[in-house]
Design an enzyme around this catalytic site. Structure first.
Site, PDB file in Angstrom:
ATOM      1  N   ASP A 177       0.867  -1.177   0.000  1.00 25.81           N
ATOM      2  CA  ASP A 177       0.000   0.000   0.000  1.00 25.81           C
ATOM      3  C   ASP A 177       0.908   1.232   0.000  1.00 25.81           C
ATOM      4  OD1 ASP A 177      -1.787   2.019   0.435  1.00 25.81           O
ATOM      5  OD2 ASP A 177      -2.509   1.279   2.367  1.00 25.81           O
ATOM      6  N   ASP A 215     -17.557   4.053   0.263  1.00 30.02           N
ATOM      7  CA  ASP A 215     -16.242   3.750   0.848  1.00 30.02           C
ATOM      8  C   ASP A 215     -16.414   3.461   2.349  1.00 30.02           C
ATOM      9  OD1 ASP A 215     -13.438   3.609   1.232  1.00 30.02           O
ATOM     10  OD2 ASP A 215     -13.079   5.095  -0.316  1.00 30.02           O
ATOM     11  N   ASP A 239     -10.556  -3.503  -0.697  1.00 28.24           N
ATOM     12  CA  ASP A 239      -9.424  -2.581  -0.694  1.00 28.24           C
ATOM     13  C   ASP A 239      -8.439  -3.061   0.383  1.00 28.24           C
ATOM     14  OD1 ASP A 239      -7.864  -0.378  -1.150  1.00 28.24           O
ATOM     15  OD2 ASP A 239      -9.324   1.100  -0.482  1.00 28.24           O
ATOM     16  N   ARG A 265      -7.766  -4.231  -5.011  1.00 27.07           N
ATOM     17  CA  ARG A 265      -6.576  -3.419  -5.228  1.00 27.07           C
ATOM     18  C   ARG A 265      -5.331  -4.297  -5.332  1.00 27.07           C
ATOM     19  NH1 ARG A 265      -5.204   1.482  -1.218  1.00 27.07           N
ATOM     20  NH2 ARG A 265      -4.302  -0.175   0.025  1.00 27.07           N
ATOM     21  N   ASP A 301      -4.287   4.259  -5.459  1.00 24.88           N
ATOM     22  CA  ASP A 301      -4.468   5.650  -5.051  1.00 24.88           C
ATOM     23  C   ASP A 301      -3.580   6.586  -5.862  1.00 24.88           C
ATOM     24  OD1 ASP A 301      -6.197   4.525  -3.329  1.00 24.88           O
ATOM     25  OD2 ASP A 301      -4.921   4.672  -1.567  1.00 24.88           O
ATOM     26  N   HIS A 356     -13.304   8.486  -8.808  1.00 30.87           N
ATOM     27  CA  HIS A 356     -13.132   8.322  -7.361  1.00 30.87           C
ATOM     28  C   HIS A 356     -12.357   9.513  -6.838  1.00 30.87           C
ATOM     29  CE1 HIS A 356     -12.918   6.456  -3.540  1.00 30.87           C
ATOM     30  NE2 HIS A 356     -11.749   5.860  -3.654  1.00 30.87           N
TER      31      HIS A 356
END
Lengths: 951, 534
Positions: A292, A438, A551, A610, A626, A684
């Site tokens: 991440d 979300d 996610d 993701r 992201d 998004h």
């Protein structure tokens, strides 16, 4: 939400720590370089030269399905077992493991769709230097050289691929730790015992000494091995404040591959880099380790959220692929003998007749597991896709609606907000299919729950959407809040489903809910339980139009090393180290299974993830994580999705508008225009950004966005057919030009334009303030029609196209027929019965063909052959529709309302003949300036047989 | 392919009595019926082309403006007219015709989709009528209140203006007063200063004398201590018995060094010793101290406490901040007093005593000086008092001027909100709107207040600028903008905050009702549906 700061205090503080250390860009210091990753540093320190490995030809066994052979490392006498398989469909599999490992080494399960079927290998010749085997019927052979060990795959006189040709095979055998007390005792006792045994055995068994030479791993060898030096980082490694305990010691594997004649390699996503992979000599290797990464940086080899260890190699003659099946942290080095050369240098070589052929060398390094590599030998790009698909499966066939437009934001605040946004789309007459929620929709980041104030009656909300034939996606992340009042947590804990830390207690990390546990998705029983949580009677407030988004499944652990899980955490007997890159794959697998089961196996699931791995294409969609509202991020969405498509993952998209930061209206519009022509089309935005629903940027921009989204919807039949095709063949939906024009080197590095299927070429505008773009139109016999103006352009050319804010340069290939639905409704479901317009683009031979696939759009009934597959073809002035699957059954109300023939000449008469032999004259309109013939309202059902004749 | 009826028969009520049949293509409003003449060629409403009449609503788009297909979804830009008898007629995009979703309350948009639509027009019409009546009632009463508010604001404004005049006058008097008192103060402060300096000087001299006495006594005492053989002389050897006096501190205190200290001679008498003493004073350790008893015994501590010279260095460190704290408190308490020490020298606090030498406290001012100090202080107090009054009046003037010039709406109808605050409590927060001042948010269960913005401006649309207030520059958001709040005003009898939300991060929206925004009911359409059809 002002509450964010208050409620998320601890998390926020942590994020501050993580993020505020620098500027907008990623803090590279949070992530390891190869030098900071002990195994990578050790393996990379091995330099090309003579390999210490030798093939023991006398151990060779050849059965019907495989060849086995022992390898020995002359430096430490450790023996490895090589297995070589010839797989159906021109694939060679090479497996290398320790002959007798101290304990089992991890072999990746569940990624291959089955044990790959083999083909017989036959021995062509053998001497003391090696063996030559035939790889099936073609003139392909594999040459196993004994000293040093290497493998060469040869076709005719050409070497296609060589393994260990640079001598970089490295295999760290499992060993006892020698720098601790317990080791010393064990080893001393062991060696004393060895001596005793030896004395006795030599008395009792005169052949013992002989035997030792061939019976591995004999004690002599073991003793020698123990003399190897211990390096830093073998038994413990510290990065920043995190210590990896490494109880199993060093266990890395690595191997080099040489690709003669190759200058272009692709794949190994996910990296924010160009389509054509770069050489890594001067920096870090490409890294595959699901992470991440906060505010990732572009054009570098850092690891991102997902990993697919598949590389494609291409030149004008052949395409091949390497699939390195290993789920541990992996680094890939690429070097090339031509990379440093300028065009002039290459020319000089050519003029001077330099004999050096271009070559790309690749080295794969993984932290643990075994070497299990599939060499996909092509020779065409399509065959490589099909070879990879035969191993790991194809793209999941998505529900039609998921190919529409998705409206997402972190977060839609409450039910009223959802209602208002939904109404906004109607008010501004912009179609959409999914609205997303979300993490804030949950009750305190407890997934499978709803915030009792903001989302007090989710079913009412979902019903409201259903009334408009629209759908919703709610997020379900794998980190589970540690809270004894939370049912999901209690059940996972009581069933022992959590991943354990190195001391055997439930692993706890910090994530959105605060302290969280991580279910062990590698366990089939855990996945079955998780799937059960999606049942309508388990997941309160869920309905059939609610789908799921996974996610943070790298997994993301805010306070873990590199923001992920400790490698010494335990999944049963395996370390997290062994399975890391598989975690997200399993999360999506269990979730997709849940969505299938809740409908009794009837409905197709839609799950966005993701994190991903090889095989994730079977489970749903991925997005590029992201990103940021910057022009370069818009640009990189193209190579990032192209790279994923090449390794099977077709359902890819980037956050439209950019997740972090706030886009200018120009960037937002351009992003919508680009996203409308990429497979997964979702806007998004980050919680902290201003609202950006399509109508918030003034009427002009609203109109531009509306037009882009509408274009998407008109092409839905084409998208759907492409996805059906991807599901059937594994071919990418969004593909680089070289896939269709493999002999045209000008296409090999293009990544500012792309093809959808074979027939649409898209060159989105991705430059700020652009006045024009230059699109490369390939194919020397091709013609390309601008889909907006119908202007015809010849290939091959670099075409300059002046652009305005409304321009989306898209071209239809002459020779293709694309069915579209020009009636744009509120959502894809509202378009179900709408009529088609056929766009027939004629090639230079005045022919064209295309396909149309129709089914109910959302169930698995197509597997029961409930669908329509038509083939349209235009030759000799006759357009006809034939049934490609006569035994498939489906009926549609849709009819053909219009046929537009591009590049046509004016007919005197047009006749429609239907299957019942009725003939009708059709009206038409001819635009001589553009040579466009429009046939008005032929009216036949699109599922029927018919011909339209031009006279 | 399916052909649909081109025409619909519409029944409409005309004037409540007569029933007429109006025949026209589906989706065409009555107002445009004239363009769709039966069995005559139809010209697209944008004039681009003319088509046969049977191509109207034939489910194929011929006109670029969509005017040939109002009743089908064939054109992307068509408009379908719903009559909605019993409710308001309206248009929907033709793309919503037969899409399976009921849009027109009279169900006419879904004539061929199989959607199960119910005619809800009458119900909607009834509800709307009720709603409009309610709104009209509120508007009526609200407008009455508003007129009152305007009246009050007018009065208030006049009052404020006259008050401003008054205050401005009194300001002039106050200014003169301040100047007069300043002179008085300065006159009184001069003799005070001189008298205080005199007093201080006398005390300094006295202190010096005392100190000298003490030094002499000490010299004698040390002489006796050093003169071990009591022969009236301090010799080199006697000096050497004090190794701490070694000038170069090298560990050996030689005869030559000792001799050096004695001024080059072998021994000194009491008189000569006075010079010697000055050289060794710093290093000398009293013999009674050299013999250190085990620590912790009270007598020793007492001895140490009374040992004069080293005392100041022996203060425990932790005392210092404590003292400062005390000082602060004292300062706070003394805030109202002035800076001058007009009283007799302040009584020393116990812990400060240690700072003082043995000379003791300064003696009190003599009567004459004290009288001068008292007089000066009185002048200072009076001056300060006058200045404070002036400042207050100036503030008052500023506030009045601000309020008078404030934009409280076209008839100052919003003036009543000034300096008021209104609260709304949600499940988590208490929101507080103080119109023309600020908006804030405070957690219900403890926690500090967050500013959601300070008064910015009226921010409604051009034709209704007073319908929206904007508050800006609130507390900053992490990685985001400063918080801001938009307050939407709607007509209501009461003045209340009805809702708050945060539609975008750190951008708040508040709904606020007030009679001040109510419009004259006679000026607005009474809300009767637009009866275009009839």
């Amino acid at each position: 939400m002002a509450t964010f700061t208050e409620r998320m205090g601890p998390v926020l503080l942590f994020w501050l720590g993580l993020c505020l250390s620098g500027t907008w860009a990623v803090d590279k210091g949070n992530f390891k370089t190869c030098d900071q990753s002990a195994f990578c540093k050790r393996q990379r320190a091995i330099t090309p030269g003579e390999s210490p490995y030798r093939a023991l030809l006398e151990t060779m066994e050849l059965t019907n399905t495989k060849l086995t052979l022992q390898l020995i490392n002359d430096n430490n006498k450790v023996r490895l077992l090589l297995e070589l398989y010839r797989l159906q469909g021109n694939i060679t599999r090479v497996k290398i493991n320790e002959l007798k490992p101290l304990k089992p080494r991890y072999e990746v399960p569940d990624v291959l769709i089955r044990e790959p079927p083999t083909e017989p290998l036959s021995l062509l010749s053998q001497d003391e230097n090696g063996v030559v085997l035939s790889l099936g019927a073609e003139s392909q052979r594999v040459i196993v050289s004994a000293r040093p060990f290497r493998l060469d795959i040869v076709e005719g006189r050409d070497v296609l691929m060589s393994l260990n040709s640079r001598g970089l095979l490295g295999f760290e055998h499992l060993r006892m730790r020698k720098d601790t007390f317990s080791y010393k005792v064990t080893s001393t006792v062991a060696s004393v015992w060895d001596n005793i045994k030896r004395v006795f055995s030599s008395q009792a068994d005169p052949e013992a000494d002989n035997k030792e030479a061939t019976d591995p791993p004999s004690q002599v060898e073991t003793t020698k091995e123990e003399e190897e030096k211990v390096e830093d980082g073998m038994w413990e490694e510290t990065f920043k404040s995190h210590t990896d305990s490494k109880p199993n010691g060093p266990s890395a594997v690595s191997l080099d591959f040489s690709l003669p004649g190759v200058e272009h390699v692709y794949g190994i996503p996910e990296h924010a880099d160009t389509l054509k992979l770069k050489t890594t000599d001067s920096g870090d290797p490409y890294r595959l380790y699901n992470l991440d990464v906060f505010q990732y940086e572009l054009y570098n080899p850092m690891a991102l959220y997902g990993s697919v260890p598949v590389m494609l190699a291409h030149n004008a003659q052949r395409t091949t692929g390497i699939f390195w099946l290993n789920a541990a942290e992996t680094w890939v080095d690429i070097s090339s003998n031509t990379a440093g050369k300028t065009v002039f240098g290459k020319m000089l070589d050519y003029v001077q007749g330099s004999s050096e052929t271009p070559q790309t060398d690749v080295r794969w390094i993984s932290e643990s597991g075994i070497i299990d590599v599939f060499l996909m030998l092509g020779p065409t790009p399509r065959e490589v896709f099909s070879q990879y698909a035969s191993l790991t499966g194809t793209q999941a066939f998505p529900p039609l609606a998921s190919l529409g437009y998705h409206q997402c934001r972190w977060n839609y605040n409450d039910q009223e907000d959802v209602r208002a946004v939904d109404a906004g789309f109607d008010e501004h007459d912009i179609p959409y299919d999914f609205i997303w929620l979300d993490i804030e929709h949950t009750d305190g980041k407890r997934y499978f729950t709803w915030d009792p104030h903001k989302f007090a009656s989710p079913k009412e909300m979902l019903q409201g959407l259903m009334d408009k034939k629209r759908k919703m996606v709610a997020i379900v992340d794998p980190h589970i809040k540690v809270d004894t009042n939370y049912k999901i947590h209690n059940e996972i804990r009581s069933r022992g489903f959590y991943i354990k830390n190195k001391d055997g207690a439930d692993y706890e990390g910090w994530c959105w809910p605060g302290s969280a546990g991580y279910p062990d998705f590698t366990r089939p029983d855990m996945r079955a339980w998780w799937a059960g949580q999606f049942a309508y009677d388990q997941y309160e407030g869920s309905m059939e139009n609610l789908y799921t988004w996974n996610d943070m499944n790298e997994p993301s652990v805010f306070n873990g090393p590199e923001v992920t899980m400790h490698k010494d955490a335990l999944h049963g007997s395996w370390e997290h180290r062994d399975v890391h890159n598989l975690y997200g794959f399993y999360v999506q697998m269990a979730t997709a299974q849940g969505l299938i089961e809740r409908s009794g196996g009837v409905e197709r699931p839609f799950v966005l993830t993701r994190a991903f791995f090889a095989g994730s294409q079977r489970l749903g969609a991925v997005w590029t994580g992201d990103n940021a509202a910057e022009w370069d991020h818009l640009k990189i969405s193209i190579p990032m999705c192209l790279s994923l498509g090449l390794v099977g993952i077709s359902f890819c998209g980037a956050d439209v508008g950019g997740f972090f930061k706030s886009p200018s209206s120009e960037l937002l519009v351009r992003w919508y225009q680009t996203g409308a022509y990429q497979p997964f089309f979702r806007a998004h935005a980050h919680l902290d950004t201003p609202r950006r629903e399509p109508w918030l940027f003034g009427p002009e921009n609203t109109a531009l966005i509306r037009e882009a989204v509408r274009q998407r919807y008109t092409f839905l039949p084409y998208w759907y057919q492409l996805f059906y095709h991807a599901y059937q063949t594994g071919e990418p939906v969004m593909r680089p030009l070289w896939v269709e024009y493999p002999q045209d080197p000008a296409t090999f590095a293009l990544d500012d334009e792309f093809l959808l299927g074979r027939d649409l070429l898209v060159h989105p505008v991705t430059e700020e303030g652009a006045r024009g773009v230059t699109a490369y139109l390939p194919g020397k016999d091709e013609v390309w029609f601008d889909i907006h103006t119908f202007q015809k352009h010849n290939g091959v050319q670099n075409l300059y196209i002046p652009v305005t804010m409304s321009s989306i340069p898209v071209f239809q290939r002459g020779g293709s027929i694309i069915p579209r639905k020009l009636r744009v409704r509120r959502s894809s479901a509202c378009m179900e019965d709408d009529p088609y317009t056929l766009y027939v683009a004629l090639d230079n031979r005045r022919t064209a063909e295309g396909e149309l696939y129709i089914d109910d759009g959302h169930t698995f009934n197509f597997e029961k052959r409930e669908f329509i597959l038509r083939k349209f073809s235009f030759t000799n002035n006759v357009l006809s529709s034939v049934n490609l699957e006569p035994d498939a059954q489906f009926t549609t109300k849709s009819w053909v309302e219009r046929i537009i023939i591009l590049g046509a000449s004016k007919p005197s008469k047009i006749t429609l003949r239907t299957s019942d032999d009725q003939e009708n004259q059709l009206e038409f309109d001819f635009d001589a300036s553009m040579s466009v013939l429009t046939i008005r309202k032929p009216g036949m059902n699109v599922g029927a047989d018919w011909t339209v004749t031009l006279q | 392919m399916i052909m649909f009826g081109h025409f619909v028969l519409l029944l409409a009520l005309f004037g409540g009595a007569m029933t007429v049949e109006v025949l026209r293509p589906r989706g065409v409003p009555l107002s445009k019926r004239q363009f769709y003449e039966e069995n005559k060629p139809f010209t697209c409403l944008d004039g681009t082309r003319t088509i046969p009449f049977d191509r109207i609503n034939d489910d194929y788009c011929d006109c670029p403006d969509g005017s040939d297909e109002p009743g089908t979804a064939a054109c992307p830009n068509g408009n379908f007219h719903c009559t909605n008898a019993g409710f308001r007629p309206g248009f929907i995009p033709s793309s919503r015709v037969n899409d399976g979703i009921c849009d027109c309350c009279d169900t006419t948009d879904e004539y061929n989709s199989g959607a199960d639509c119910q005619n809800t027009c009458r119900e909607l019409g009834r509800k709307e009528k009720e709603e409009l009546q309610k709104i009209a009632e509120i508007a009526k009463e609200g407008f009455m209140l508003k007129k009152q508010l305007i009246q009050e604001a007018k009065q208030g404004l006049e009052e404020k203006k006259s008050k401003l005049g008054d205050v401005q006058n009194s300001k002039k008097d106050l200014e003169a007063n301040v100047e007069a008192l300043r002179t008085v103060k300065e006159t009184a402060e001069k003799p005070e200063k001189e008298a205080k300096e005199r007093h201080l000087k006398a005390w300094e001299e006295q202190k010096a004398a005392i100190r000298m006495e003490k030094d002499k006594a000490r010299t004698a005492e040390v002489f006796l201590e050093l003169d071990d053989d009591s022969d009236g002389f301090v010799s080199v050897a006697e000096l050497q018995s004090h190794p701490e006096l070694d000038p170069d501190s090298d560990g050996s205190f030689t005869e030559a060094e000792a001799q050096g200290l004695l001024g080059g001679v072998d021994q000194v008498d009491t008189v000569a010793f006075e010079t010697v003493w000055n050289n060794i004073k710093e290093k000398y350790v009293s013999e009674s101290n050299a013999d250190v008893p085990p620590p912790g015994e009270t007598p020793q501590e007492e001895t140490q406490d009374t040992t004069s010279d080293n005392d100041s260095e022996n203060y425990p460190d932790e005392d210092i901040p404590e003292e400062e704290d005390n000082d602060d408190e004292e300062d706070d308490e003394d805030d109202d007093m002035d800076d001058g020490d007009y009283k007799a020298p302040p009584t020393m606090r116990t812990d400060e005593k240690k700072d003082e030498d043995d000379e003791g406290p300064m003696p009190p001012y003599d009567q004459e000086t004290q009288a001068l100090i008292d007089a000066a202080q009185k002048a200072r107090d009076e001056f300060n008092e006058a200045e404070k009054s002036l400042r207050e009046v100036e503030d008052q003037i500023r506030n009045l001027e601000k309020e008078i010039s404030f934009d409280f709406g076209p008839s100052s109808e919003f003036a009543y909100l000034y300096s008021q605050c209104y609260e709304l409590t949600t499940s988590e927060y208490v929101y507080r709107l103080c119109p023309f001042n600020k908006v804030s948010q405070k957690p219900k269960f403890g926690g500090s207040e967050t500013s959601l913005g300070m008064w910015g401006k009226w921010a409604g649309p051009e034709d209704n600028i007073y319908s929206v207030m904007k508050y800006e520059h609130g507390t900053g958001c992490w990685q985001g903008p400063n918080r801001s709040t938009t307050v939407k005003l709607t007509c209501g009898k009461e003045t209340i905050v009805t809702s708050t939300s945060e539609p975008s991060r750190c951008e708040y929206l508040m709904e606020f009702t007030s009679p001040a925004i109510c419009q004259d009911p006679s000026s607005i359409d009474s809300g009767h549906p637009d009866h275009e059809e009839l």
